[in-house]
Write a protein that holds these residues in place. Structure first.
Motif, PDB file in Angstrom:
ATOM      1  N   ASN A 147       5.296  28.972 -72.207  1.00 29.97           N
ATOM      2  CA  ASN A 147       5.282  27.625 -71.639  1.00 29.97           C
ATOM      3  C   ASN A 147       5.803  27.588 -70.206  1.00 29.97           C
ATOM      4  O   ASN A 147       5.297  26.823 -69.376  1.00 29.97           O
ATOM      5  N   ALA A 148       6.812  28.401 -69.900  1.00 29.38           N
ATOM      6  CA  ALA A 148       7.337  28.408 -68.533  1.00 29.38           C
ATOM      7  C   ALA A 148       6.282  28.890 -67.543  1.00 29.38           C
ATOM      8  O   ALA A 148       6.169  28.369 -66.425  1.00 29.38           O
ATOM      9  N   LEU A 149       5.501  29.886 -67.938  1.00 28.76           N
ATOM     10  CA  LEU A 149       4.431  30.381 -67.064  1.00 28.76           C
ATOM     11  C   LEU A 149       3.384  29.298 -66.842  1.00 28.76           C
ATOM     12  O   LEU A 149       2.866  29.127 -65.725  1.00 28.76           O
ATOM     13  N   ASP A 150       3.062  28.558 -67.904  1.00 29.29           N
ATOM     14  CA  ASP A 150       2.112  27.456 -67.760  1.00 29.29           C
ATOM     15  C   ASP A 150       2.672  26.395 -66.820  1.00 29.29           C
ATOM     16  O   ASP A 150       1.954  25.868 -65.962  1.00 29.29           O
TER      17      ASP A 150
ATOM     18  N   ASN B 197      -0.209  34.629 -74.546  1.00 31.45           N
ATOM     19  CA  ASN B 197      -0.692  33.928 -75.739  1.00 31.45           C
ATOM     20  C   ASN B 197      -1.590  34.802 -76.589  1.00 31.45           C
ATOM     21  O   ASN B 197      -1.968  34.415 -77.696  1.00 31.45           O
ATOM     22  N   GLY B 198      -1.985  35.945 -76.069  1.00 32.03           N
ATOM     23  CA  GLY B 198      -2.875  36.812 -76.832  1.00 32.03           C
ATOM     24  C   GLY B 198      -4.291  36.269 -76.926  1.00 32.03           C
ATOM     25  O   GLY B 198      -4.995  36.505 -77.902  1.00 32.03           O
ATOM     26  N   ALA B 199      -4.714  35.516 -75.916  1.00 32.49           N
ATOM     27  CA  ALA B 199      -6.083  34.973 -75.873  1.00 32.49           C
ATOM     28  C   ALA B 199      -6.399  34.177 -77.138  1.00 32.49           C
ATOM     29  O   ALA B 199      -7.499  34.205 -77.645  1.00 32.49           O
TER      30      ALA B 199
ATOM     31  N   PRO C 191      10.696  36.526 -73.640  1.00 36.82           N
ATOM     32  CA  PRO C 191       9.379  37.106 -73.347  1.00 36.82           C
ATOM     33  C   PRO C 191       8.245  36.622 -74.248  1.00 36.82           C
ATOM     34  O   PRO C 191       7.086  36.783 -73.895  1.00 36.82           O
ATOM     35  N   ALA C 192       8.554  36.030 -75.390  1.00 43.51           N
ATOM     36  CA  ALA C 192       7.484  35.655 -76.318  1.00 43.51           C
ATOM     37  C   ALA C 192       6.887  34.291 -76.021  1.00 43.51           C
ATOM     38  O   ALA C 192       5.839  33.935 -76.555  1.00 43.51           O
TER      39      ALA C 192
END
Length: 611
Positions: free
Chosen positions: A322-325, A351-353, A318-319
């Motif tokens: 990169n996979a989401l990107d 990424n926490g903006a 969850p941390a």
């Protein structure tokens, strides 16, 4: 985000590089991953100290052909756990009354218990080679014998394994091959060492000798692989890798490298097949699943790409975003812009903006969906993050966004107002951007003058290079031919499309498919301009991310132009409804200052003709 790994030739390792294998809990894996620890010398002969590592290395060599076992040398038992091996082999040898005794234990690391014990013996005068070959056969019936039967050759070779000085290593390999002229693997290690040091001619000569040494199938394929790698023969390397994946079928890294090679050759189906094979052999290697996802995307198989990348996401935890990107990118490439925006925004939230990169990609996704208002809102969020560091850079990016999205007058005016507040090198960058925009919109003389201003102010390598490109595009007198891309731009601006086809096609074939958005669009531009519509088809199948495909200075040359080019191809294929959609989206962002290439007129005519 696509990451490419380069596989380097090892200078001293005989054995194949590690392809991790995972064990499913409670179920025997299809391929066991065996870690072999250097054997201990418990004999009274201190001169056998070299043999411990040599025995383990030779066992790995012997087991390379096994269809269900992948062996790897590790330095200690802790290394076996680090490598996530499923089994570990430890052993020792000792001398008793003229007999050499070898004992070994095979441990299942998941169950932490010994599953097999081995004891072999033979005349001490024969050395350890016959014993290790027997042990390899007991571990796998498919094991091959080690590459020499000469004790002298094996001793010299074993001394090389612990070497750090290349000169001493060469002497050891010379001794090994002198003791056994048919010791192909020693020649191979020697050739690798020379190749790694840049001695290509000498490496090639050693490889010729290795070929004449009657190597087995695996050694022969690896000789061909090293020869092709040293000489830069891509097709030869691919052929050798194909042979290695057949003869050494449990080595994930041969499949990985072959997949990467097929990817650069744009043979995407074969790339995906080989990434799949590598991932089956090394299922816990997360990056393999990322690369597999992109390979399927380039093959235009979105369902399979999403499947691989969703598995990649589960592996990262969850941390990691990169996979989401990656999911965002492959969905964007294949035209599912709603899903792409969703994934990019999820990645940004994770990424926490902190960076804002995914906000830009999400904005581009909304842009491609025709939602300019939503795209603007996301880009403003990105700019708010950028302004925390450099307000002036954010001003340039705002101007570029306005020009890119059709508000060309506003973008030009913003940049002109910004220039006086910039330092010299930043001014040069801004002048480069204005030069491109002026040349693009028909103000050739002004564009050339701005390029000259940029050249005078440029300080950094980037701005010096950009100003040279701008001068080349402007056709400034006295400007020597620049880089390939600069000359290609100059040909396109001069409308010499047929002349631009060859150079752009060559650059396209040499560009990583994960970063070819700019060059693909330029190549399609040349093809369409030259009337080569059929050839342009393969270039417009995947959508490029405008601001991520090239230097933003040149983004306006590929967007929204890509939409027009795609419309031309679709129209030529008789897909009139889809062509109209592409033309209309192109016209939405074509801008309030027409460019000099007449594409807006053609698009309006096509849309009007379709009613």
């Amino acid at each position: 985000m696509f990451c490419r790994r380069e596989l380097l030739l090892s200078t001293i390792t005989i054995l194949l590089v590690l392809g991790p294998l995972a064990c499913s809990r409670g179920r025997k894996p299809a391929v066991e991953r065996l870690a072999i620890v250097p054997f201990e010398n418990l004999s009274s002969d201190s001169n056998l100290k070299w043999a411990g590592r040599a025995v383990a290395s030779a066992l790995v060599y012997d087991l390379a052909a096994s269809p269900d076992l992948y062996a790897q040398l590790v330095e200690s038992s802790s290394g076996a756990y680090t490598l996530r091996a499923s089994e570990m082999l430890e052993g020792y040898f000792s001398e008793q009354s003229g007999q050499l005794v070898m004992k070994a234990t095979l441990e299942n690391l998941g169950k932490t218990k010994t599953v097999a014990s081995y004891e072999l013996s033979g005349p001490a005068s024969d050395g350890v080679l016959p014993l290790l070959n027997q042990l390899a056969k007991q571990l796998s019936p498919a094991a091959r014998p080690f590459g020499t039967t000469s004790l002298g050759a094996f001793r010299a070779y074993g001394s090389v394994l612990a070497g750090a000085d290349s000169e001493a290593m060469v002497h050891g390999l010379e001794a090994a091959t002198a003791a056994d002229p048919h010791f192909a693997m020693a020649y191979l290690v020697w050739a690798r060492l020379l190749g790694a040091e840049g001695q290509r001619e000498q490496s090639a000569k050693i490889l010729q000798v290795a070929r004449a040494a009657n190597p087995d199938a695996i050694d022969a394929a690896e000789i061909d692989y090293v020869a092709a790698s040293v000489s830069g023969d891509v097709e030869g390397r691919a052929k050798a890798l194909e042979a290695l994946t057949r003869w050494s079928p449990t080595n994930a890294n041969w499949f990985r490298e072959l997949a990467g090679l097929k990817l650069t050759q744009r043979r995407f189906q074969e790339a995906a097949q080989n990434f799949e094979a590598a991932a089956r052999l090394a299922p816990e290697d997360a990056e393999l699943w990322n690369q597999l996802g992109y390979a399927y995307a380039f093959e235009q198989d979105l369902a399979s790409a999403n499947r691989a990348l969703e598995h990649y996401e589960q592996m990262l935890g969850p941390a990691n975003s990169n996979a989401l990107d990656s999911l965002g990118e492959v969905n964007f490439f294949l035209g599912d812009f709603s899903e792409a925006a969703k994934y990019f925004l999820e990645a940004e939230e994770k990424n926490g903006a902190r960076r804002g990169e995914e906000l830009t990609k999400a904005a581009e996704s909304r842009l491609m969906a025709g939602d300019l208002g939503g795209a603007d809102a996301l880009f403003q969020k990105y700019l708010a993050l950028a302004q925390r560091g450099q307000r002036q850079a954010a001003g340039l990016e705002q101007a570029q966004w306005e020009f890119l999205t059709g508000r060309r007058k506003a973008g030009i005016a913003r940049l002109e107002q910004l220039i006086p507040s910039l330092e010299a090198d930043q001014q040069a960058l801004a002048y480069c951007q204005l030069s491109i925009w002026k040349l693009e919109t028909g103000a050739a003389a002004e564009g050339a003058e701005l390029a000259r201003k940029a050249e005078g102010l440029a300080r950094s390598p980037r701005t010096r290079n950009l100003s040279a490109v701008c001068k080349a595009i402007a056709g400034a007198p006295g400007v020597a031919a620049g880089s390939g891309i600069a000359n290609a731009y100059a040909l396109l601006f001069a409308r010499k499309y047929a002349e631009a086809v060859g150079p752009l096609d060559a650059m396209y074939r040499e560009t990583n498919p994960a970063a070819d958005g700019q060059i693909r669009t330029l190549a399609a531009w040349a093809d369409v301009g030259a009337g080569r519509i059929a050839e342009a088809r393969k270039l417009v199948q995947l959508y490029p991310l405008p601001l991520s495909s090239c230097d933003p200075i040149f983004a306006s040359l590929i967007f929204p132009r890509f939409l027009y080019l795609r419309g031309v191809v679709l129209e030529n294929e008789g897909k009139r409804s889809k062509a109209k959609q592409s033309y209309e989206l192109f016209l939405k962002y074509a801008g309030d200052v027409p460019d000099v290439f007449g594409e807006e007129v053609n698009a309006r005519r096509a849309v009007g003709a379709r009613g």
